[in-house]
Design a protein around this motif. Structure first.
Motif, mmCIF file in Angstrom:
data_model
loop_
_atom_site.group_PDB
_atom_site.id
_atom_site.type_symbol
_atom_site.label_atom_id
_atom_site.label_comp_id
_atom_site.label_asym_id
_atom_site.label_seq_id
_atom_site.Cartn_x
_atom_site.Cartn_y
_atom_site.Cartn_z
ATOM 1 N N LEU A 124 0.820 -1.204 0.000
ATOM 2 C CA LEU A 124 0.000 0.000 0.000
ATOM 3 C C LEU A 124 0.857 1.257 0.000
ATOM 4 N N TYR A 125 2.025 1.184 0.638
ATOM 5 C CA TYR A 125 2.903 2.359 0.764
ATOM 6 C C TYR A 125 3.685 2.637 -0.510
ATOM 7 N N GLN A 126 3.888 1.622 -1.342
ATOM 8 C CA GLN A 126 4.709 1.780 -2.533
ATOM 9 C C GLN A 126 4.051 2.735 -3.525
ATOM 10 N N ASN A 127 4.874 3.619 -4.095
ATOM 11 C CA ASN A 127 4.361 4.527 -5.119
ATOM 12 C C ASN A 127 5.115 4.390 -6.441
ATOM 13 N N ARG A 128 5.903 3.316 -6.565
ATOM 14 C CA ARG A 128 6.586 3.017 -7.815
ATOM 15 C C ARG A 128 6.200 1.602 -8.242
ATOM 16 N N ILE A 129 5.942 1.436 -9.537
ATOM 17 C CA ILE A 129 5.437 0.153 -10.017
ATOM 18 C C ILE A 129 6.459 -0.961 -9.805
ATOM 19 N N LEU A 130 7.722 -0.726 -10.175
ATOM 20 C CA LEU A 130 8.731 -1.778 -10.032
ATOM 21 C C LEU A 130 8.948 -2.135 -8.568
ATOM 22 N N GLY A 131 8.914 -1.128 -7.687
ATOM 23 C CA GLY A 131 9.017 -1.412 -6.261
ATOM 24 C C GLY A 131 7.845 -2.228 -5.769
ATOM 25 N N LEU A 132 6.650 -1.927 -6.276
ATOM 26 C CA LEU A 132 5.450 -2.687 -5.900
ATOM 27 C C LEU A 132 5.576 -4.150 -6.312
ATOM 28 N N LEU A 133 6.116 -4.396 -7.492
ATOM 29 C CA LEU A 133 6.279 -5.779 -7.955
ATOM 30 C C LEU A 133 7.277 -6.532 -7.083
ATOM 31 N N LEU A 191 5.424 -20.240 -4.384
ATOM 32 C CA LEU A 191 6.798 -19.765 -4.542
ATOM 33 C C LEU A 191 7.177 -19.624 -6.008
ATOM 34 N N ILE A 192 6.886 -20.652 -6.794
ATOM 35 C CA ILE A 192 7.322 -20.646 -8.200
ATOM 36 C C ILE A 192 6.468 -19.704 -9.041
ATOM 37 N N LEU A 193 5.142 -19.788 -8.870
ATOM 38 C CA LEU A 193 4.243 -19.009 -9.728
ATOM 39 C C LEU A 193 4.185 -17.544 -9.303
ATOM 40 N N LYS A 194 3.949 -17.301 -8.008
ATOM 41 C CA LYS A 194 3.670 -15.936 -7.573
ATOM 42 C C LYS A 194 4.909 -15.159 -7.147
ATOM 43 N N ALA A 195 5.937 -15.874 -6.678
ATOM 44 C CA ALA A 195 7.136 -15.166 -6.242
ATOM 45 C C ALA A 195 8.176 -15.033 -7.348
ATOM 46 N N PRO A 214 5.927 -12.123 -11.018
ATOM 47 C CA PRO A 214 6.665 -10.857 -10.889
ATOM 48 C C PRO A 214 7.645 -10.602 -12.029
ATOM 49 N N VAL A 215 8.356 -11.651 -12.472
ATOM 50 C CA VAL A 215 9.289 -11.468 -13.589
ATOM 51 C C VAL A 215 8.529 -11.092 -14.857
ATOM 52 N N ALA A 216 7.407 -11.755 -15.103
ATOM 53 C CA ALA A 216 6.604 -11.431 -16.288
ATOM 54 C C ALA A 216 6.058 -10.011 -16.206
ATOM 55 N N LEU A 217 5.613 -9.598 -15.022
ATOM 56 C CA LEU A 217 5.106 -8.238 -14.867
ATOM 57 C C LEU A 217 6.225 -7.208 -15.035
ATOM 58 N N HIS A 218 7.416 -7.511 -14.526
ATOM 59 C CA HIS A 218 8.562 -6.626 -14.762
ATOM 60 C C HIS A 218 8.774 -6.432 -16.265
ATOM 61 N N HIS A 219 8.773 -7.542 -16.992
ATOM 62 C CA HIS A 219 8.970 -7.479 -18.435
ATOM 63 C C HIS A 219 7.849 -6.679 -19.097
ATOM 64 N N MET A 220 6.616 -6.890 -18.641
ATOM 65 C CA MET A 220 5.475 -6.181 -19.204
ATOM 66 C C MET A 220 5.582 -4.681 -18.946
ATOM 67 N N VAL A 221 5.964 -4.309 -17.716
ATOM 68 C CA VAL A 221 6.089 -2.893 -17.363
ATOM 69 C C VAL A 221 7.152 -2.216 -18.222
ATOM 70 N N LEU A 222 8.291 -2.891 -18.409
ATOM 71 C CA LEU A 222 9.356 -2.309 -19.218
ATOM 72 C C LEU A 222 8.928 -2.170 -20.672
ATOM 73 N N ARG A 223 8.198 -3.150 -21.197
ATOM 74 C CA ARG A 223 7.732 -3.072 -22.582
ATOM 75 C C ARG A 223 6.680 -1.987 -22.756
ATOM 76 N N LEU A 224 5.823 -1.819 -21.763
ATOM 77 C CA LEU A 224 4.795 -0.791 -21.833
ATOM 78 C C LEU A 224 5.354 0.601 -21.550
ATOM 79 N N GLY A 225 6.542 0.650 -20.930
ATOM 80 C CA GLY A 225 7.137 1.940 -20.602
ATOM 81 C C GLY A 225 6.386 2.702 -19.535
ATOM 82 N N VAL A 226 5.896 2.003 -18.499
ATOM 83 C CA VAL A 226 5.081 2.658 -17.465
ATOM 84 C C VAL A 226 5.743 2.555 -16.088
ATOM 85 N N HIS A 227 7.089 2.382 -16.034
ATOM 86 C CA HIS A 227 7.763 2.269 -14.740
ATOM 87 C C HIS A 227 7.932 3.671 -14.137
ATOM 88 N N ARG A 228 6.855 4.134 -13.507
ATOM 89 C CA ARG A 228 6.798 5.478 -12.945
ATOM 90 C C ARG A 228 5.971 5.440 -11.667
#
Length: 220
Positions: free
Chosen positions: A24-33, A67-71, A75-89
């Motif tokens: 809830l405290y995180q205000n950056r997408i990559l930090g949230l992931l 552990l395998i799916l959610k940790a 998260p790795v797929a979402l990191h990749h998605m965020v970087l491709r979308l260019g929304v790491h803000r």
């Protein structure tokens, strides 16, 4: 030994509530992931401990799935998605971080007030874990409501589902086939959501839900 088992179970479940507040405290997408990955790790540890305490080997499979799916995978797929979308803000919130945290504290207090008396006759491990699991569920729902970014709302949904898994394992768990089917459903939903995010990005050049609402109102 029994007292240690109770304390360890409650410590891990309480750790999930703490990490939910960190999300809830995180205000950056990559930090949230990154924090969500930690949330899944704590869930896996909690489920594994419940598997040991309850002598329920099938819960180790649930812990491995978390552990395998959610940790790792999501998260790795979402990191990749965020970087491709260019929304790491920064993540825009409804009402700001401070009021959101205060609402979160209120929801945790509400969970304790409601669940502890309702589960007074339950097993000592299950009673407190159910209250903490409800806290995780409500905090995940709060994140979905107060975030205006689609990816952060996805994270809120998955943290809510983590709370459901914690509640199920604390209450002597679900059948393994149900747990596997739920994990598969989450994975399929994640893939579908990813496709829609890319399509929304291509069409509107944003994944901010407030911007999409403004566009819809403009069309009307």
């Amino acid at each position: 030994m029994e007292r240690f088992s109770l304390d360890a179970a409650h410590l891990l479940a309480g750790g999930m509530v703490l990490v939910s507040f960190m999300m809830l405290y995180q205000n950056r997408i990559l930090g949230l992931l990154n924090v969500f990955a930690a949330h899944a790790v704590v869930l896996a540890l909690s489920v594994a401990w419940q598997a040991y305490v309850q002598s329920a080997p099938h819960l180790f499979v649930t812990a491995a799935i978390a552990l395998i799916l959610k940790a790792i995978i999501i998260p790795v797929a979402l990191h990749h998605m965020v970087l491709r979308l260019g929304v790491h803000r920064d993540i825009e919130t409804v009402g700001g971080i401070g009021p959101t945290m205060l609402m979160g504290i209120g929801l945790v207090a509400l969970s304790m007030v409601v669940m502890l008396p309702a589960a007074a006759e339950a097993d000592p491990i299950a009673r407190e874990d159910l209250a903490l699991a409800l806290s995780v569920i409500l905090l995940g729902l709060l994140m979905m409501v107060t975030r205006q970014n689609a990816i952060s709302q996805i994270v809120g949904f998955m943290s809510l589902e983590n709370g459901l898994v914690l509640a199920a394992t604390g209450a002597r768990g679900m059948p393994l086939v149900v747990e596997i089917s739920v994990a598969f459903s989450v994975l399929v939903a994640f893939i579908v959501i990813g496709v829609f995010l890319f399509r929304i990005r291509e069409r509107f050049d944003t994944i901010d839900t407030q911007a999409l609402d403004d566009f819809r109102e403009g069309r009307e």
